[in-house]
Motif scaffolding. Sequence first.
Motif, PDB file in Angstrom:
ATOM      1  N   PHE A   1       0.856  -1.186   0.000  1.00 17.61           N
ATOM      2  CA  PHE A   1       0.000   0.000   0.000  1.00 17.61           C
ATOM      3  C   PHE A   1       0.894   1.239   0.000  1.00 17.61           C
ATOM      4  O   PHE A   1       1.511   1.564   1.005  1.00 17.61           O
ATOM      5  N   GLY A   2       0.961   1.892  -1.139  1.00 17.50           N
ATOM      6  CA  GLY A   2       1.871   3.031  -1.286  1.00 17.50           C
ATOM      7  C   GLY A   2       3.208   2.579  -1.818  1.00 17.50           C
ATOM      8  O   GLY A   2       4.248   2.805  -1.214  1.00 17.50           O
ATOM      9  N   CYS A   3       3.176   1.938  -2.989  1.00 16.99           N
ATOM     10  CA  CYS A   3       4.374   1.236  -3.477  1.00 16.99           C
ATOM     11  C   CYS A   3       5.442   2.164  -4.036  1.00 16.99           C
ATOM     12  O   CYS A   3       6.602   1.784  -4.129  1.00 16.99           O
ATOM     13  N   GLY A   4       5.052   3.399  -4.422  1.00 14.88           N
ATOM     14  CA  GLY A   4       6.032   4.275  -5.076  1.00 14.88           C
ATOM     15  C   GLY A   4       6.586   3.598  -6.305  1.00 14.88           C
ATOM     16  O   GLY A   4       5.856   2.926  -7.042  1.00 14.88           O
ATOM     17  N   ILE A   5       7.888   3.711  -6.509  1.00 12.55           N
ATOM     18  CA  ILE A   5       8.478   3.032  -7.664  1.00 12.55           C
ATOM     19  C   ILE A   5       9.052   1.674  -7.267  1.00 12.55           C
ATOM     20  O   ILE A   5       9.908   1.104  -7.946  1.00 12.55           O
TER      21      ILE A   5
ATOM     22  N   PRO B   1       4.967  -8.628  -3.673  1.00 13.37           N
ATOM     23  CA  PRO B   1       3.529  -8.651  -3.434  1.00 13.37           C
ATOM     24  C   PRO B   1       2.742  -9.151  -4.645  1.00 13.37           C
ATOM     25  O   PRO B   1       3.247  -9.120  -5.778  1.00 13.37           O
ATOM     26  N   THR B   2       1.516  -9.584  -4.386  1.00 15.29           N
ATOM     27  CA  THR B   2       0.615  -9.935  -5.470  1.00 15.29           C
ATOM     28  C   THR B   2      -0.065  -8.684  -6.012  1.00 15.29           C
ATOM     29  O   THR B   2      -0.486  -8.649  -7.159  1.00 15.29           O
ATOM     30  N   HIS B   3      -0.208  -7.660  -5.126  1.00 16.84           N
ATOM     31  CA  HIS B   3      -0.902  -6.430  -5.495  1.00 16.84           C
ATOM     32  C   HIS B   3      -0.136  -5.220  -4.932  1.00 16.84           C
ATOM     33  O   HIS B   3       0.523  -5.336  -3.902  1.00 16.84           O
ATOM     34  N   ALA B   4      -0.281  -4.102  -5.626  1.00 13.96           N
ATOM     35  CA  ALA B   4       0.336  -2.880  -5.130  1.00 13.96           C
ATOM     36  C   ALA B   4      -0.486  -1.691  -5.601  1.00 13.96           C
ATOM     37  O   ALA B   4      -1.192  -1.782  -6.603  1.00 13.96           O
ATOM     38  N   CYS B   5      -0.405  -0.601  -4.866  1.00 14.00           N
ATOM     39  CA  CYS B   5      -1.115   0.601  -5.305  1.00 14.00           C
ATOM     40  C   CYS B   5      -0.359   1.846  -4.856  1.00 14.00           C
ATOM     41  O   CYS B   5       0.465   1.807  -3.942  1.00 14.00           O
TER      42      CYS B   5
ATOM     43  N   TRP C   1       5.323   3.060 -14.132  1.00 10.26           N
ATOM     44  CA  TRP C   1       6.676   2.540 -14.212  1.00 10.26           C
ATOM     45  C   TRP C   1       6.777   1.161 -13.567  1.00 10.26           C
ATOM     46  O   TRP C   1       7.335   0.220 -14.130  1.00 10.26           O
ATOM     47  N   LEU C   2       6.206   1.034 -12.375  1.00  6.49           N
ATOM     48  CA  LEU C   2       6.330  -0.233 -11.648  1.00  6.49           C
ATOM     49  C   LEU C   2       5.559  -1.358 -12.338  1.00  6.49           C
ATOM     50  O   LEU C   2       5.955  -2.521 -12.277  1.00  6.49           O
ATOM     51  N   SER C   3       4.457  -0.997 -13.016  1.00  2.09           N
ATOM     52  CA  SER C   3       3.704  -2.016 -13.756  1.00  2.09           C
ATOM     53  C   SER C   3       4.565  -2.633 -14.848  1.00  2.09           C
ATOM     54  O   SER C   3       4.464  -3.834 -15.138  1.00  2.09           O
ATOM     55  N   ASP C   4       5.423  -1.826 -15.442  1.00  2.00           N
ATOM     56  CA  ASP C   4       6.336  -2.351 -16.462  1.00  2.00           C
ATOM     57  C   ASP C   4       7.435  -3.213 -15.837  1.00  2.00           C
ATOM     58  O   ASP C   4       7.824  -4.239 -16.382  1.00  2.00           O
ATOM     59  N   ALA C   5       7.921  -2.764 -14.685  1.00  2.00           N
ATOM     60  CA  ALA C   5       9.032  -3.483 -14.042  1.00  2.00           C
ATOM     61  C   ALA C   5       8.564  -4.807 -13.440  1.00  2.00           C
ATOM     62  O   ALA C   5       9.303  -5.790 -13.439  1.00  2.00           O
ATOM     63  N   LEU C   6       7.341  -4.838 -12.915  1.00  2.00           N
ATOM     64  CA  LEU C   6       6.810  -6.050 -12.267  1.00  2.00           C
ATOM     65  C   LEU C   6       5.488  -6.431 -12.934  1.00  2.00           C
ATOM     66  O   LEU C   6       4.416  -6.263 -12.362  1.00  2.00           O
ATOM     67  N   PRO C   7       5.564  -6.963 -14.139  1.00  2.00           N
ATOM     68  CA  PRO C   7       4.328  -7.191 -14.916  1.00  2.00           C
ATOM     69  C   PRO C   7       3.377  -8.205 -14.293  1.00  2.00           C
ATOM     70  O   PRO C   7       2.176  -8.176 -14.580  1.00  2.00           O
ATOM     71  N   ASP C   8       3.869  -9.106 -13.445  1.00  2.00           N
ATOM     72  CA  ASP C   8       2.956 -10.091 -12.864  1.00  2.00           C
ATOM     73  C   ASP C   8       2.309  -9.611 -11.558  1.00  2.00           C
ATOM     74  O   ASP C   8       1.558 -10.341 -10.930  1.00  2.00           O
ATOM     75  N   VAL C   9       2.611  -8.382 -11.163  1.00  2.00           N
ATOM     76  CA  VAL C   9       1.966  -7.828  -9.962  1.00  2.00           C
ATOM     77  C   VAL C   9       0.800  -6.942 -10.394  1.00  2.00           C
ATOM     78  O   VAL C   9       0.930  -6.158 -11.341  1.00  2.00           O
ATOM     79  N   ASP C  10      -0.327  -7.096  -9.733  1.00  2.00           N
ATOM     80  CA  ASP C  10      -1.511  -6.287 -10.036  1.00  2.00           C
ATOM     81  C   ASP C  10      -1.338  -4.917  -9.367  1.00  2.00           C
ATOM     82  O   ASP C  10      -1.493  -4.783  -8.163  1.00  2.00           O
ATOM     83  N   ILE C  11      -0.991  -3.929 -10.184  1.00  2.00           N
ATOM     84  CA  ILE C  11      -0.685  -2.605  -9.636  1.00  2.00           C
ATOM     85  C   ILE C  11      -1.708  -1.604 -10.156  1.00  2.00           C
ATOM     86  O   ILE C  11      -1.976  -1.547 -11.356  1.00  2.00           O
ATOM     87  N   HIS C  12      -2.280  -0.836  -9.265  1.00  2.00           N
ATOM     88  CA  HIS C  12      -3.250   0.151  -9.727  1.00  2.00           C
ATOM     89  C   HIS C  12      -3.112   1.455  -8.960  1.00  2.00           C
ATOM     90  O   HIS C  12      -2.492   1.507  -7.901  1.00  2.00           O
ATOM     91  N   ARG C  13      -3.719   2.495  -9.537  1.00  2.00           N
ATOM     92  CA  ARG C  13      -3.675   3.791  -8.899  1.00  2.00           C
ATOM     93  C   ARG C  13      -4.836   3.876  -7.905  1.00  2.00           C
ATOM     94  O   ARG C  13      -5.989   3.629  -8.258  1.00  2.00           O
ATOM     95  N   SER C  14      -4.503   4.226  -6.678  1.00  2.00           N
ATOM     96  CA  SER C  14      -5.549   4.341  -5.659  1.00  2.00           C
ATOM     97  C   SER C  14      -5.854   5.816  -5.417  1.00  2.00           C
ATOM     98  O   SER C  14      -5.070   6.691  -5.789  1.00  2.00           O
ATOM     99  N   GLY C  15      -7.000   6.065  -4.786  1.00  2.00           N
ATOM    100  CA  GLY C  15      -7.395   7.444  -4.503  1.00  2.00           C
ATOM    101  C   GLY C  15      -6.769   7.946  -3.207  1.00  2.00           C
ATOM    102  O   GLY C  15      -6.104   7.201  -2.486  1.00  2.00           O
ATOM    103  N   MET C  16      -6.957   9.230  -2.932  1.00  2.00           N
ATOM    104  CA  MET C  16      -6.452   9.796  -1.690  1.00  2.00           C
ATOM    105  C   MET C  16      -7.302   9.328  -0.497  1.00  2.00           C
ATOM    106  O   MET C  16      -6.892   9.452   0.649  1.00  2.00           O
ATOM    107  N   GLU C  17      -8.496   8.847  -0.772  1.00  2.00           N
ATOM    108  CA  GLU C  17      -9.373   8.353   0.292  1.00  2.00           C
ATOM    109  C   GLU C  17      -9.855   6.953  -0.046  1.00  2.00           C
ATOM    110  O   GLU C  17      -9.914   6.580  -1.210  1.00  2.00           O
TER     111      GLU C  17
END
Lengths: 253, 251
Positions: B63-67, B81-85, B94-110
């Motif tokens: 939670f809060g993976c940065g790069i 991780p299996t998931h990151a946001c 950038w991280l989606s490209d580096a770790l293609p098998d991890v489910d990475i998405h943009r989360s909201g501020m809330e």
Amino acid sequence: MTVSRDLTPEDTAWADHFPEPPRINMNAKKPRESFVFNGTMLFRQLERAILDYKPGEDIAAMDILEFGCGIGRCALPFFYKYQRPNQCIDMAAKPLEFLREVIPGANPQLSRYEPPLDFADDSFDVIYSISVWTHMTPEVGMKWLHEVKRMLKPGGLALLSTSSFVPLKRHREHPERSAEWGDVSDDDLRREGVIFRGKEMKGMGGLYGCTVHNPDWVAEHWSQVMPVLETRVNGAGGEMDGLQDLNIMQKPA
Amino acid sequence: MTVTELDTAWAEKYGEFPNTGMNTNKTRDVFVRNGSAIFQALEQAVMDYAPGSNLGEMTVLDFGCGIGRVAMPFHHKYGRPTHACDVLKKYVDWLSDALPDVDIHRSGMEPPLKFDDETFDLVYSISVWTHMDNDAGTAWLQEIKRVLKPGGMALISTSSYGQLEKHRKHRLADRKSAWEGVTDEQVKEEGVVFRGNEFKNMGEAYGVTIHDPDYVMREWSKIMPVQETRIRNIGGAAGGSQDLNIMIKEA
């Protein structure tokens, strides 16, 4: 996965290997179970802290002192795995007789109420002490901190447990064991930093009782003797009996 | 935590890291060293509280993976991780490209997150609560609890007095630090102190937060029990260190 702290038979093999100590924790409902569980958990947390701060080093080759070994709750599991500590001390003579029989290599010896001990300067890589600063007056505790520093090699680690809010709550809730704590609140501890309640004890050489420390106070005051690198609040292990904090200190090289 | 022997092999594997514009990431060495040290601290906390478990089989959220300072060494060793946001799109891309098998998405501020209740065995979050105000912090704690399985662990870092001292001395570019005059006593009294708008382009909701460890233990435990707080455990942000709070959702 389930988060589990269940112990494996391998974890507790030490308890079957050694004869049962005399007079184990009289307060506990299940004395042996509690002794084995707490000993295993305390040892595990000590081992972990040593490996965290001395990664890759061989514990079995270190000079290690247990300060306040009692009947060996930590020393037995520790010795079983590493043939360490190679020195251990306590103020009570009776338990030392037992330890001299079962782990003579740990050199169990009688300690004193106040420093100094007979060990030379710069003797140890690690000095650990569980449930000891939890019984000293703050003044005596401070004297012993200086002594621990003296005996540590430069770069050596001190792993010293203290009690804070969880044990304080337990003190409050068990007036049959510790009536004098009934009126001590968490806020009292936050304000005062350290609170001791005890009395003159025969054959002890001074006051003996229970001591609670606020982790912030420990970090601030103890670091003036030796830097507190990390404080693991509730992290000393042995939760069956109420959790203690583990203070990880290092003598500057 | 002092780590003298770090496994930094991951850094070779995932290519050139983008410059995130933050001081700690200016040099590759610091980035790699901190990532390795933080990952080790997390790994050890999991092993302490779930000694028989296999990290490589867990459902894990960063939670809060940065790069991916932590996600990359984690992934290198465990395929997790299996998931990151993260809230920043460019990091997520950038991280989606580096770790293609991890489910990475943009989360909201809330909250909320897009996940179902009781999805994760482990949620870890480094340098995230160190940037949220207390209302957001509380709301996100509830959300982390929701997405954790019963018996699951949350490992969340906070900053306390060591970082506060650093903030007091640190001047941001040409203006005075918002932390000048904020005393240890004030943090003890208030439990949490937040100063918003410390970073360019991040808005008022993003700032710097200092937590009193005692407050965290007391107040966060009302949401989910804080089993242990490792004060100054995380050797992250160059020179400073953060506290690691170990929480377990009741089974």
